[in-house]
Design a protein around this motif. Sequence first.
Motif, short mmCIF file in Angstrom:
data_model
loop_
_atom_site.label_atom_id
_atom_site.label_comp_id
_atom_site.label_asym_id
_atom_site.label_seq_id
_atom_site.Cartn_x
_atom_site.Cartn_y
_atom_site.Cartn_z
N LYS A 140 51.98 35.35 50.91
CA LYS A 140 52.59 36.48 50.20
C LYS A 140 53.89 36.06 49.53
O LYS A 140 54.17 36.42 48.38
CB LYS A 140 52.85 37.63 51.17
CG LYS A 140 53.42 38.88 50.49
CD LYS A 140 53.62 40.00 51.49
CE LYS A 140 54.21 41.24 50.79
NZ LYS A 140 54.45 42.34 51.76
N GLU B 89 53.05 34.09 46.44
CA GLU B 89 52.60 34.97 45.37
C GLU B 89 53.79 35.65 44.70
O GLU B 89 53.86 35.74 43.47
CB GLU B 89 51.63 36.01 45.95
CG GLU B 89 50.90 36.84 44.91
CD GLU B 89 49.89 37.77 45.56
OE1 GLU B 89 48.75 37.81 45.10
OE2 GLU B 89 50.27 38.47 46.53
N GLU B 90 54.73 36.12 45.50
CA GLU B 90 55.93 36.77 44.94
C GLU B 90 56.78 35.77 44.17
O GLU B 90 57.33 36.08 43.11
CB GLU B 90 56.74 37.41 46.08
CG GLU B 90 56.04 38.60 46.72
CD GLU B 90 56.77 39.09 47.97
OE1 GLU B 90 57.72 38.42 48.41
OE2 GLU B 90 56.37 40.15 48.51
N GLY C 77 55.21 35.01 40.90
CA GLY C 77 55.21 36.18 40.02
C GLY C 77 53.82 36.78 39.89
O GLY C 77 52.93 36.16 39.29
N LYS C 78 53.64 37.97 40.46
CA LYS C 78 52.32 38.61 40.45
C LYS C 78 51.82 38.83 39.02
O LYS C 78 50.65 38.60 38.71
CB LYS C 78 52.39 39.94 41.20
CG LYS C 78 51.07 40.64 41.40
CD LYS C 78 50.19 39.88 42.38
CE LYS C 78 49.01 40.74 42.85
NZ LYS C 78 48.10 41.09 41.75
N GLU C 79 52.69 39.29 38.13
CA GLU C 79 52.27 39.56 36.76
C GLU C 79 51.84 38.27 36.05
O GLU C 79 50.84 38.26 35.32
CB GLU C 79 53.39 40.25 35.98
CG GLU C 79 53.65 41.68 36.44
CD GLU C 79 54.70 42.36 35.57
OE1 GLU C 79 55.15 41.76 34.57
OE2 GLU C 79 55.07 43.51 35.91
N LEU D 111 50.65 35.59 37.47
CA LEU D 111 49.36 35.18 38.04
C LEU D 111 48.23 36.00 37.45
O LEU D 111 47.16 35.47 37.11
CB LEU D 111 49.39 35.34 39.57
CG LEU D 111 50.27 34.35 40.33
CD1 LEU D 111 50.41 34.78 41.78
CD2 LEU D 111 49.69 32.93 40.26
N ASP D 112 48.44 37.32 37.32
CA ASP D 112 47.41 38.20 36.76
C ASP D 112 47.08 37.79 35.33
O ASP D 112 45.90 37.75 34.95
CB ASP D 112 47.89 39.66 36.78
CG ASP D 112 47.90 40.24 38.19
OD1 ASP D 112 47.27 39.65 39.08
OD2 ASP D 112 48.55 41.29 38.39
N ALA E 76 44.33 34.82 41.53
CA ALA E 76 44.60 35.73 42.65
C ALA E 76 44.49 34.96 43.96
O ALA E 76 43.56 34.16 44.14
CB ALA E 76 43.61 36.90 42.65
N TYR F 41 44.14 34.98 48.21
CA TYR F 41 43.56 35.78 49.29
C TYR F 41 43.83 35.08 50.62
O TYR F 41 43.52 33.90 50.77
CB TYR F 41 42.05 35.94 49.11
CG TYR F 41 41.66 36.70 47.87
CD1 TYR F 41 41.52 38.09 47.90
CD2 TYR F 41 41.44 36.02 46.67
CE1 TYR F 41 41.16 38.78 46.75
CE2 TYR F 41 41.09 36.71 45.52
CZ TYR F 41 40.95 38.09 45.55
OH TYR F 41 40.60 38.78 44.43
#
Length: 408
Positions: free
Chosen positions: A131, A134-135, A138-140, A142-143, A148, A150
């Motif tokens: 987590k 991921e933060e 940068g979630k945006e 990565l999107d 993604a 898991y």
Amino acid sequence: MKYIIVLGDGMAGRALGELGMRTTLEAAGTPVMDALSKVSETGMASMVPEGMAPGSDTANLSVLGYDPRLYYSGRSPLEALSIGVDLKDTDVSFRCNLVTLSEEEGAYEDRVILDHSADEISSRDGAALLKALEEGLGKEALDRAGYAFYPGTSYRHLLVQNHGTVTELTPPHDVLTRRIGPYLPTDPSLRRMMEKSYEILSHHPLNEERRKQGLHPANSVWFWGAGTRPCLPSFEERTGKKGIMISAVDLLKGIAAGAGLACARVEGANGGLHTNYEGKARAAVQALTKDGYDFAYIHVEAPDEMGHQGSIRDKIQSIEWIDSRLLRPLITGLKDAGEDFRLLLLPDHPTPIEVRTHTGEPVPYLLYDSTREEQGESVYCEKTAAGTGREWKEGYRLIGHLLQEELC
């Protein structure tokens, strides 16, 4: 008749000078295996087809009767099935290990892999670090790139990319103690994420605490095992047997999901040396004697993990615990319930101590039938099994021998 496979992952090995030119299997105290060997068929089986990488993915598919040359589409997608990731046809899945890299060198590519599992980090801590990664990335961002993450089990996690490309990537356990530069991905996005992961994770509070406890920090991710969505025919439709998988690791649970096998949840089963051996035996006896299952696949990861760690003592211990804490109560439970059964005991591949990774040599198998004991070998090990002259060169056909039928 009930049917059981007991799979000691990576249990086979090579003769070691430290053990008087015996393997760890040969050196282990295994009275139950040896008693079975005296009244069983033994021999060798090649579970990794020639030309394919010797992984637990290809080998366990073979043990279950699926020819990897037909059904293998990559390791990570099988694990994706286990944790409920619904891969699209355009997705590529990557295994994302949390690893320990050396920290003295300046440049990322000059670091060395010290531990492919970060001391078998807990699933809770692993998820927290994933987590944080991921933060940090940068979630945006990565999107937008179609990535993604898991969380999985322990150090074993996933990265999925939409409209990705399957690339050749090196497993971290294949390059332990080596400089990582020559083995980094050629894909610039994957490489950047790995480099950035070191910056994000190295001084994370969880890793600082791990250092204080004398544990390896999980200071980087490592991508490998890329593949696309698999398609396995139903095990029950192929064999007529209702089956259950008993394993702690996502790979085996994913194979089970793809093959339509049920999965048992065993409290305390963790894929490490100190797993719940007795609980796995109880789960198998319950499934076969009370819950209506015909077939149980009991997978133990510990010998493989200890082989990767290069620990002779712990690999021997894991084999001895399979013998005393799993096989003994399993056989006792089935016999006390009055069940006739056929049991196949084997590794999927060797994980020799001296190389600390998988190899593709044939493995020793033992096939016991409670209804017709036969003259066998004095002990169960690589040497005696090879001495019988029996060898299944197409190892995926061995399960048909267990089930007493020819599988397509």
